[in-house]
Every structure is written in structure tokens, then in C-alpha cells.
Design a protein around this motif. Sequence first.
Motif, mmCIF file in Angstrom:
data_model
loop_
_atom_site.group_PDB
_atom_site.id
_atom_site.type_symbol
_atom_site.label_atom_id
_atom_site.label_comp_id
_atom_site.label_asym_id
_atom_site.label_seq_id
_atom_site.Cartn_x
_atom_site.Cartn_y
_atom_site.Cartn_z
ATOM 1 N N GLU A 15 0.862 -1.318 0.079
ATOM 2 C CA GLU A 15 -0.094 0.028 -0.050
ATOM 3 C C GLU A 15 0.762 1.159 0.132
ATOM 4 O O GLU A 15 1.821 1.367 0.643
ATOM 5 N N GLY A 17 0.092 5.363 -0.210
ATOM 6 C CA GLY A 17 -0.919 6.534 0.162
ATOM 7 C C GLY A 17 -1.797 6.430 1.262
ATOM 8 O O GLY A 17 -1.766 5.187 2.025
ATOM 9 N N ASP A 18 -2.271 7.389 1.859
ATOM 10 C CA ASP A 18 -2.946 7.563 3.181
ATOM 11 C C ASP A 18 -4.384 6.693 3.108
ATOM 12 O O ASP A 18 -5.028 6.549 1.904
ATOM 13 N N LEU A 21 -7.703 7.940 1.592
ATOM 14 C CA LEU A 21 -7.905 8.347 0.419
ATOM 15 C C LEU A 21 -8.585 7.303 -0.456
ATOM 16 O O LEU A 21 -8.690 6.129 -0.133
ATOM 17 N N ALA A 41 2.141 4.777 -8.555
ATOM 18 C CA ALA A 41 1.505 4.936 -7.302
ATOM 19 C C ALA A 41 2.123 6.179 -6.724
ATOM 20 O O ALA A 41 1.791 6.767 -6.010
ATOM 21 N N LYS A 42 3.564 6.319 -6.819
ATOM 22 C CA LYS A 42 4.288 7.449 -6.254
ATOM 23 C C LYS A 42 3.643 8.889 -6.715
ATOM 24 O O LYS A 42 3.355 9.841 -5.842
ATOM 25 N N SER A 45 0.093 9.166 -5.078
ATOM 26 C CA SER A 45 -0.160 9.011 -3.675
ATOM 27 C C SER A 45 -0.906 10.086 -3.023
ATOM 28 O O SER A 45 -1.218 9.869 -1.759
ATOM 29 N N ARG A 46 -0.628 11.261 -3.481
ATOM 30 C CA ARG A 46 -1.402 12.625 -2.764
ATOM 31 C C ARG A 46 -2.763 12.400 -2.870
ATOM 32 O O ARG A 46 -3.528 13.109 -1.863
ATOM 33 N N LYS A 47 -3.233 11.817 -3.730
ATOM 34 C CA LYS A 47 -4.652 11.783 -3.990
ATOM 35 C C LYS A 47 -5.519 10.325 -3.926
ATOM 36 O O LYS A 47 -6.727 10.366 -3.680
ATOM 37 N N TYR A 48 -4.482 9.449 -3.961
ATOM 38 C CA TYR A 48 -5.098 8.117 -3.965
ATOM 39 C C TYR A 48 -4.609 7.048 -2.962
ATOM 40 O O TYR A 48 -3.022 7.422 -2.799
ATOM 41 N N ARG A 49 -5.075 6.252 -2.453
ATOM 42 C CA ARG A 49 -4.401 5.046 -1.727
ATOM 43 C C ARG A 49 -4.095 3.945 -2.894
ATOM 44 O O ARG A 49 -5.408 3.419 -3.282
ATOM 45 N N CYS A 50 -3.042 3.736 -3.092
ATOM 46 C CA CYS A 50 -2.757 2.663 -4.178
ATOM 47 C C CYS A 50 -2.279 1.498 -3.564
ATOM 48 O O CYS A 50 -1.335 1.095 -2.903
#
Length: 278
Positions: A15, A17-18, A21, A41-42, A45-50
Motif C-alpha cells: 500500500e 498513500g493514506d 484516500l 503509485a508515487k 499517492s497524494r490523491k489515492y491510496r494505491c
Amino acid sequence: MHPVNPPPVPLRFTEIGDAGLPAIVFLHGFLGSGSDWLPFAKALSRKYRCILVDLPGHGEAAFPETLTPKNASEGYFTRTLDALAAELQRTLPAPCFLAGYSMGGRIGLGVALRHPGLFRKALIISSSPGLRTEEERALRRKSDEGIARKIEKNFDSFIEFWYTQPLFSTLKNHPLFKEVEAARKQGSPRNLAMALRLLGTGNQPPFHRELEANRMPMLFMAGEKDLKFVEIGRQMVTLSTNCSLEIFPGCGHTLHTEKQERFLDRLTDFFNTQEEAP
């Protein structure tokens, strides 16, 4: 006939990201691993949990030593769909988003169609709903068995052979090819040969009827030079009114690697677009 106590289907989740999200589940192609999706993912990751999944036989998701094609082959593809769905239901707030490439696209499509409550939208890259007839599937299993034996006999030679296929011609001329090739050589020949025997298109149930009944928004992507999957994409769009096809110019099978920025833009546009209520 299934084994009385079939071994669990190996899956590994990473996982990024937060946890609060919206989540995107990423499924890689044959020979790959969840880490193939790290650059994306990087960036997201600010907008999605990958959620980067290692599918059976790939990355850290090794098959049990006791598993053989004879004691696992029948129904293993469907068991993989159900195991992945169960793990996603256990760990993620549904519904989330899905992005699957090639083998991961076939598995992702199957999960999305058979467990439609899991996902809001699905992005399927260079992939197919399977083969319609048992005759076609039997021929594919025979072909895949030959490839599996190549993997077991001389893995480095197999990797060289694999990337001589026309669908990878544009990747071979890409700056990232050497990096991709080096990553592929880290795989386990025994596990990859087993994955091909168990999860290849010849062992996949066809999903054409499920596609006809599908109500989930799906976007299929294919590279312009990957003619086989351009045609398959066109066929899939005709089966489902909620599906659309985007063809990436100048690309082959690995369009997301060949044009990463364009792929990221299209992924975020698709997942961010609000669907009109029926």
C-alpha cells in the motif's frame, strides 16, 4: 474435481498513500509484480491510496511447494478471482477503482464482472475477456505448456525470446526496456511456469456474457501497434454500452510504460469523471 483442502491462493499487497484516500487496486501483467506500478503509485499517492498486488507466482506471492498443475489446475483461475475479491473486501472500503494490465487485466476484468460491488470503475489495459470456445482454450493451453517448458529449461533465453514478439517491438526501442528486462529476470522460473499453466488464457473462463450484462463504467486501452488487442478492445466495447476504448498512438502492448504521462493523465481523468445517474 477440486482438491479436498486446496492450498490458499498466494497474494501480496503493498500500500502507498493514506488509508483515508480513495483506493486504486493495480494488477500487473505476466512476468511482472506489483512493483511495476511504483512510478504510478508515487505520482498518485497524494490523491489515492494505491494497492499494488503481487498476483500468484509473481513477486513475493510464491506458490506453495506442494502445489502442482495436477492438484490445482481445474478452477484455479476462478479461485484466484474469489481469493482476490475476498481480500479486497476484507481490507478496503468498497467501492474502489481498478487498473489491470494484460494478465492482470484479465484477472481484474473477471473480479469486476463477478464481484461488481467492489469497484466504481475499471481500467483494463491490453487485455481480453478470454476465448469463447473450449477448442480455442485447449489450443491455448497446449501453446502455453510449450512456453512454460521454455521458462523451466532456460529462463534467460526465454526472456530474450519473449521480448522478440511483435507486440513488444515498441518497448524494445524504449529507454526503459533494459530496466524492464532486468526486473523480469528476477522472477522465479518455477513460479512463473506454474502461473502460466494455471492463470493463462486457456484456463480462463470466458467473460463475454458477463460483459453484456455489465453496468460498471470501464475503459479499455490498447496500443495502436498492438493490432490483436486493438481488435479485442473493439469487440469488448460492442458487448457493453458502459465500456469505451482508447487507442494510444505509436504504442504496443506496454502502452502505460511507453507513454507514462499520457497514461497517468487518462487514468486520473477517467477515475475523476462523475458518472451521470441512470
